[in-house]
Each structure stands twice: as C-alpha cells, then as structure tokens.
Motif scaffolding. Structure first.
Motif, short mmCIF file in Angstrom:
data_model
loop_
_atom_site.label_atom_id
_atom_site.label_comp_id
_atom_site.label_asym_id
_atom_site.label_seq_id
_atom_site.Cartn_x
_atom_site.Cartn_y
_atom_site.Cartn_z
N VAL A 1 0.84 -1.20 0.00
CA VAL A 1 0.00 0.00 0.00
C VAL A 1 0.87 1.25 0.00
O VAL A 1 1.83 1.35 0.77
N ALA A 2 0.50 2.24 -0.82
CA ALA A 2 1.16 3.55 -0.75
C ALA A 2 0.12 4.54 -0.21
O ALA A 2 -0.96 4.69 -0.79
N LEU A 3 0.44 5.16 0.91
CA LEU A 3 -0.44 6.18 1.49
C LEU A 3 0.14 7.51 1.03
O LEU A 3 1.21 7.92 1.47
N VAL A 4 -0.58 8.15 0.11
CA VAL A 4 -0.02 9.34 -0.57
C VAL A 4 -0.33 10.62 0.20
O VAL A 4 -1.48 10.87 0.57
N CYS A 5 0.72 11.42 0.46
CA CYS A 5 0.57 12.72 1.12
C CYS A 5 1.15 13.78 0.19
O CYS A 5 1.80 13.46 -0.79
N SER A 6 1.01 15.06 0.56
CA SER A 6 1.68 16.10 -0.22
C SER A 6 2.97 16.48 0.50
O SER A 6 3.09 16.29 1.72
N GLY A 7 3.93 17.01 -0.22
CA GLY A 7 5.19 17.46 0.39
C GLY A 7 5.89 16.31 1.08
O GLY A 7 6.11 15.25 0.50
N ASP A 8 6.20 16.49 2.36
CA ASP A 8 6.84 15.43 3.14
C ASP A 8 5.76 14.74 3.99
O ASP A 8 5.03 15.41 4.72
N ALA A 9 5.71 13.40 3.89
CA ALA A 9 4.67 12.63 4.59
C ALA A 9 4.82 12.71 6.11
O ALA A 9 3.90 12.37 6.86
N GLY A 10 6.00 13.15 6.57
CA GLY A 10 6.23 13.24 8.01
C GLY A 10 5.95 14.63 8.56
O GLY A 10 6.09 14.85 9.76
N ILE A 11 5.61 15.60 7.70
CA ILE A 11 5.40 16.98 8.17
C ILE A 11 3.93 17.34 8.03
O ILE A 11 3.42 17.51 6.92
N TYR A 12 3.25 17.46 9.17
CA TYR A 12 1.80 17.73 9.20
C TYR A 12 1.06 16.82 8.22
O TYR A 12 0.21 17.28 7.44
N ALA A 13 1.42 15.54 8.22
CA ALA A 13 0.80 14.63 7.26
C ALA A 13 0.54 13.28 7.93
O ALA A 13 0.41 13.21 9.16
#
Ligand code: SAM
Length: 222
Positions: A44-56
């Motif tokens: 599974v790929a959980l897609v976020c914007s920018g960096d997935a570790g920053i407010y994501a």
C-alpha cells in the motif's frame, strides 16, 4: 490510498494499482484503511503532499500501530516540504535557523500555538506558517502577525507561496508591513524572515530573498 486531490496529482504514475480515494479530512479513516489493506498482505502507498512526516499521515500511522500493534512493515519516504520549496523558489530563506508552525487549531489549542509563535518571534527564527487560513478559520494569521510585529522590522521579507510545484504555482516576496491576510488561503505557505533575512533585486529585475549564515563578518575581516 489518499485524499483525491493528491491521488489526481500522481495519477500519471499509476501503473495498474487500485485507487482508494478519500475526501479532505477524516485522516484517521484514511490511515486505518491503508493499515487494513496492508494487514491483508497488500502493498500500500499512502499518498501525502510534500513530506509525509510533516503535518501529514506518517505520524498518525505510527500512532495507530503504537496503540494497536500489528505485523505490517512501514516505510516513510521523505519528500520536499512546502517550506523547503518556498525557500528555494525565492533564493535561500532558510539559510539560517528556522522553524515551522501550523496555525490550525483543530487538534492543537490556540494557546499552545500562540506560545510557540511568541517563542519563535523572540528566538529570531525564520518562521514558516502552515495552514495559515481556511474558509472558516481566518483570524489566526492576523493574530500571528500581531505577535511578530514588535520583533520584526517593517521591511522584513515575507514569502507568500501558493500551489508550489503545481501549474497554478504563485510565489511572491513582500515586506512585513505589506502583508494582507486576504492574499492567503489554505494552499499557501507564509514564511516570515528573521531579523537577518534580506530581499534584493538582481539584474534580471527579479527580487530574491535569503537569510545569511554569518559569513559577512569573515568577508569584512579580510
Ligand atoms: C496539512 S499541511 C501538509 C504539509 C505537507 N505535508 C508538506 O510537507 O508540505 C497543509 C499546508 O501545507 C502547506 N502546503 C502544502 N502543500 C503546499 C503547496 N503545494 N504549496 C504551498 N503550500 C503548501 C499549506 O500551508 C497548507 O495549508
């Protein structure tokens, strides 16, 4: 798995994978869905914007597997966050100490956010404000500038960067005293310089901004 807008943005990379679209908000449901699919043995790929570790989503995934242990492998792939992209677009605004503050008070009490803004103002950091304004939440960025005003000169560079990396991208450098909250929306990152940040015009007619690391002393001593 992801917010529909983000999945649309990476649609050209899809190569037979099944899309699991979610609306804006309800991040817990999105993460739980991704974890459930992984538990079934899916990749599974959980897609976020920018960096997935920053407010994501990365922190929420870890919070869930901490509270409800399960045997799935998790990898976080770092990305370029909005503040890094905004700085690079205008020059080198994060050349010296910086911090990021989210102005969303949905999950963090406003008193805590206010305390952090005051500390960052006094600490003379370059400050990147995430989630500066939404349709319902319009006051916070105004209050943030009120807190910063006694600590920053009127000509301190402020970067307003919207839709970074997208066709609608818009990046402007303004002075602190020119800031108008109406120019900001939920797709904008607002970066306020430190007392050392500078904006200047080059021969191409464009304005650039940077925060020096302190090499001037060395150069002037020569
Ligand atoms: C929930 S945070 C997500 C941050 C994201 N994970 C990152 O690392 O950039 C959403 C906020 O990030 C900022 N943001 C995210 N993507 C942006 C972009 N493409 N251009 C400008 N700001 C952006 C805006 O301040 C927005 O309100």
């Amino acid at each position: 798995v992801g917010y529909s807008l983000y999945l649309d943005l990476v649609e050209n990379l899809r190569n037979g994978q099944t899309r699991h679209d979610f609306p804006l908000g309800d991040e817990e449901k999105r993460c739980r869905h991704a974890i459930e699919l992984a538990k079934q043995g899916k990749q599974v790929a959980l897609v976020c914007s920018g960096d997935a570790g920053i407010y994501a989503m990365a922190a929420l995934v870890y919070e869930l597997i901490d509270r409800e242990p399960c045997r799935i492998a998790v990898e976080v792939h770092p990305g370029i966050s909005a503040f890094q992209m905004a700085s690079a677009k205008v020059g080198a605004m994060i050349g010296h100490d910086f911090c990021c503050i989210s102005l969303s008070d949905l999950l963090t009490p406003w008193v805590t956010i206010e305390r952090r803004i005051k500390a960052a103002a006094e600490g003379d950091f370059v400050i990147s404000f995430y989630n500066p304004r939404s349709l319902k939440r319009t006051d916070q960025i105004v209050k943030a500038f009120d807190i910063l005003r006694p600590h920053r000169n009127a000509d301190t560079p402020v970067v307003l960067a919207s839709n970074l990396g997208r066709p609608e991208e818009k990046v402007r450098i303004i002075r602190f005293d020119e800031f108008n909250p109406e120019d900001v929306d939920m797709l904008t990152l607002v970066m306020v310089g430190s007392s050392q940040s500078r904006a200047f015009k080059r021969g191409d007619g464009k304005t650039y901004a940077y925060t020096p690391r302190g090499y001037a002393k060395k150069m002037e001593a020569r």
